[in-house]
Design a protein around this motif. Structure first.
Motif, PDB file in Angstrom:
ATOM      1  N   GLU A  46     -67.261   0.129 -38.168  1.00  0.00           N
ATOM      2  CA  GLU A  46     -68.455  -0.376 -37.492  1.00  0.00           C
ATOM      3  C   GLU A  46     -68.364  -0.159 -35.984  1.00  0.00           C
ATOM      4  O   GLU A  46     -69.350   0.217 -35.336  1.00  0.00           O
ATOM      5  N   LEU A  47     -67.193  -0.393 -35.414  1.00  0.00           N
ATOM      6  CA  LEU A  47     -67.010  -0.221 -33.972  1.00  0.00           C
ATOM      7  C   LEU A  47     -67.280   1.216 -33.552  1.00  0.00           C
ATOM      8  O   LEU A  47     -68.071   1.477 -32.624  1.00  0.00           O
ATOM      9  N   HIS A  48     -66.655   2.182 -34.198  1.00  0.00           N
ATOM     10  CA  HIS A  48     -66.805   3.581 -33.790  1.00  0.00           C
ATOM     11  C   HIS A  48     -68.191   4.124 -34.142  1.00  0.00           C
ATOM     12  O   HIS A  48     -68.705   4.995 -33.432  1.00  0.00           O
ATOM     13  N   ALA A  49     -68.807   3.628 -35.193  1.00  0.00           N
ATOM     14  CA  ALA A  49     -70.161   4.083 -35.519  1.00  0.00           C
ATOM     15  C   ALA A  49     -71.156   3.637 -34.450  1.00  0.00           C
ATOM     16  O   ALA A  49     -72.040   4.407 -34.058  1.00  0.00           O
ATOM     17  N   ARG A  50     -71.019   2.408 -33.961  1.00  0.00           N
ATOM     18  CA  ARG A  50     -71.931   1.945 -32.900  1.00  0.00           C
ATOM     19  C   ARG A  50     -71.742   2.754 -31.625  1.00  0.00           C
ATOM     20  O   ARG A  50     -72.723   3.158 -30.980  1.00  0.00           O
ATOM     21  N   LEU A  51     -70.501   2.988 -31.235  1.00  0.00           N
ATOM     22  CA  LEU A  51     -70.261   3.755 -30.011  1.00  0.00           C
ATOM     23  C   LEU A  51     -70.751   5.189 -30.156  1.00  0.00           C
ATOM     24  O   LEU A  51     -71.292   5.775 -29.196  1.00  0.00           O
ATOM     25  N   ALA A  52     -70.578   5.791 -31.325  1.00  0.00           N
ATOM     26  CA  ALA A  52     -71.028   7.168 -31.524  1.00  0.00           C
ATOM     27  C   ALA A  52     -72.550   7.266 -31.465  1.00  0.00           C
ATOM     28  O   ALA A  52     -73.097   8.232 -30.924  1.00  0.00           O
ATOM     29  N   ARG A  53     -73.244   6.271 -32.000  1.00  0.00           N
ATOM     30  CA  ARG A  53     -74.714   6.310 -31.941  1.00  0.00           C
ATOM     31  C   ARG A  53     -75.211   6.164 -30.502  1.00  0.00           C
ATOM     32  O   ARG A  53     -76.185   6.820 -30.112  1.00  0.00           O
ATOM     33  N   ALA A  54     -74.559   5.317 -29.725  1.00  0.00           N
ATOM     34  CA  ALA A  54     -74.959   5.196 -28.326  1.00  0.00           C
ATOM     35  C   ALA A  54     -74.653   6.471 -27.549  1.00  0.00           C
ATOM     36  O   ALA A  54     -75.437   6.894 -26.687  1.00  0.00           O
ATOM     37  N   ALA A  55     -73.523   7.128 -27.855  1.00  0.00           N
ATOM     38  CA  ALA A  55     -73.160   8.367 -27.161  1.00  0.00           C
ATOM     39  C   ALA A  55     -73.996   9.546 -27.603  1.00  0.00           C
ATOM     40  O   ALA A  55     -73.930  10.614 -26.968  1.00  0.00           O
ATOM     41  N   SER A  56     -74.773   9.419 -28.664  1.00  0.00           N
ATOM     42  CA  SER A  56     -75.595  10.534 -29.145  1.00  0.00           C
ATOM     43  C   SER A  56     -76.895  10.681 -28.373  1.00  0.00           C
ATOM     44  O   SER A  56     -77.523  11.746 -28.433  1.00  0.00           O
ATOM     45  N   LEU A  57     -77.331   9.634 -27.672  1.00  0.00           N
ATOM     46  CA  LEU A  57     -78.628   9.700 -27.005  1.00  0.00           C
ATOM     47  C   LEU A  57     -78.706  10.785 -25.932  1.00  0.00           C
ATOM     48  O   LEU A  57     -79.711  11.509 -25.857  1.00  0.00           O
ATOM     49  N   PRO A  58     -77.694  10.978 -25.053  1.00  0.00           N
ATOM     50  CA  PRO A  58     -77.807  12.082 -24.083  1.00  0.00           C
ATOM     51  C   PRO A  58     -77.846  13.458 -24.741  1.00  0.00           C
ATOM     52  O   PRO A  58     -78.454  14.390 -24.192  1.00  0.00           O
TER      53      PRO A  58
END
Length: 440
Positions: free
Chosen positions: A313-325
């Motif tokens: 869950e931790l890495h999935a949330r961070l990856a989704r936020a990092a996908s926006l740029p």
């Protein structure tokens, strides 16, 4: 009078006076990169209208689907509508996390394709600007949205999900309002249903009462009575149904039955007037805040929630936020390609790419949940492949703006659409002939 000689400056020992300096006009300061900020403001202005139009539409469309499901449950169970409104509001952060990336990508796609159709891109490139300079405000906005996504995915969504579940529990197990309408089967507790042929005003004095109760051990009890009255119990917080002149049939799990006749009896002492408090937050990893996930990532054991699910869950949330740029790097080349083909073809291709990427993240998260793989390389590997793909596509479009990387794929879609249109032409003509013959 004789003219007096005027001594020269050299004779007087003084140097000639310097001429008065002319004002020097300095060039206006330029931003880093040698281009004014006006272009950034113009590109963001082109992005504003599509973004403000797409975001609420997508959010309302996603919320409407869940609202209809909740209203259907309310119609079947008689749940209060104010809880439905509260649940929909608390679902806002969840669906906002889905709507923001889609609206951000779609707005850049529409803005760039419109600039190409109006030949504004040709004018911009004529001044020596590159595609990378053109896309800079979009990428910077994506970084800002990515930072906001950390707060959205890490804090707003967990709180909203927990509040939604608490309201849903209250919605499904709504406390009884101590009334039984005539002719209505009213659930009044766990496995208890009451109905009456007639009820006095207020719904507490009943005539010809029927009570069905299912016990946890499988026993079923059916009680009928000539008259009944609802009264609170002395201990408070619960209700009792006092029955007069009735019969009670008790059916045991083995099929044996027992019939009892009574003059006065009571029932429903287990019917509560208030719900017990909902469980504390954190039993599910999706309800945990980002710092709580970070603190529990190295936990051992299988205590709920398990450490494997916390790390996923931790890495999935961070990856989704990092996908926006990265979405900006993909949307700009696709917007350029849309001006050389039909716009919906590019939108369909973009949807396929983004859905495939989303499923790749979900697959890595699911495999990490069950402990089959380490979620870090699975999730960030999918993110890295997507990032490399976006960078290569953007680099190709930046070097060759007139020959985009998606032109070949969009050409295949164009040819397929034309072939399908030609195949459907006879059917359309036949349908038009049938309608014309059927018309009066």
């Amino acid at each position: 009078m004789a003219d007096l000689p005027i001594p020269s400056p050299e004779a007087a020992g003084n140097s000639p006076a310097p001429p008065s300096p002319l004002p020097v006009r300095r060039a206006p300061p330029r931003r880093r990169g040698g281009r004014p900020a006006r272009l950034d403001r113009y590109m963001l202005a082109q992005l504003r209208a599509p973004l403000l139009a797409a975001l609420p539409v997508l959010l309302l469309a996603l919320l409407l689907e869940r609202l209809l499901r909740l209203l259907d449950i309310a119609a079947r169970t008689g749940g209060p509508l104010d809880l439905v409104v509260g649940m929909v509001v608390n679902l806002g952060p969840h669906y906002l996390g889905l709507a923001v990336p889609a609206a951000f990508f779609a707005s850049i796609y529409v803005a760039v394709s419109r600039l190409g159709e109006a030949h504004e891109l040709d004018a911009i490139w004529g001044t020596g600007l590159s595609l990378a300079r053109l896309a800079r405000p979009f990428v910077l906005l994506g970084l800002v949205l990515g930072l906001g996504g950390v707060g959205l995915y890490g804090y707003a969504q967990p709180y909203g999900r927990y509040a939604y579940r608490a309201l849903y529990d209250a919605f499904i197990h709504a406390p009884w309002n101590v009334t039984v309408p005539a002719g209505v089967f009213t659930p009044v507790g766990s496995g208890v249903t009451v109905t009456a042929d007639a009820a006095a005003p207020g719904g507490r004095v009943l005539q010809r009462v029927f009570v069905h109760q299912r016990h946890p051990d499988g026993t079923e009890t059916v009680t009928t009575a000539r008259r009944g009255q609802l009264e609170p119990t002395p201990e408070g917080g619960r209700i009792a149904l006092l029955l007069e002149d009735g019969e009670r049939l008790e059916t045991l799990p083995d099929g044996r039955g027992r019939l009892t006749r009574f003059t006065e009896a009571s029932a429903l002492r287990d019917a509560a007037l208030a719900l017990p408090p909902f469980r504390p937050r954190g039993d599910d990893e999706r309800e945990m805040l980002l710092d709580e996930l970070w603190a529990g990532r190295a936990a051992t054991g299988n205590a709920p929630p398990p450490a494997t699910r916390i790390r996923s869950e931790l890495h999935a949330r961070l990856a989704r936020a990092a996908s926006l740029p990265l979405l900006a790097l993909l949307a700009v080349p696709m917007g350029l390609a849309a001006q050389r083909s039909r716009r919906w073809h590019g939108a369909a291709l973009a949807a396929v790419i983004l859905v495939a990427y989303q499923h790749a993240l979900q697959l890595g998260e699911a495999l990490g949940d069950v402990g089959r793989v380490d979620p870090r390389p699975a999730i960030w590997g999918a993110w890295g492949i997507f990032a490399i793909f976006c960078l290569l596509v953007f680099r190709r479009a930046n070097q060759h703006p007139s020959e985009g990387p998606f032109d070949a794929a969009l050409e295949i879609l164009d040819r397929g659409a034309r072939s399908l249109g030609r195949a459907l032409t006879p059917w359309r003509r036949a349908a038009r002939r049938r309608r014309s013959l059927a018309a009066p």
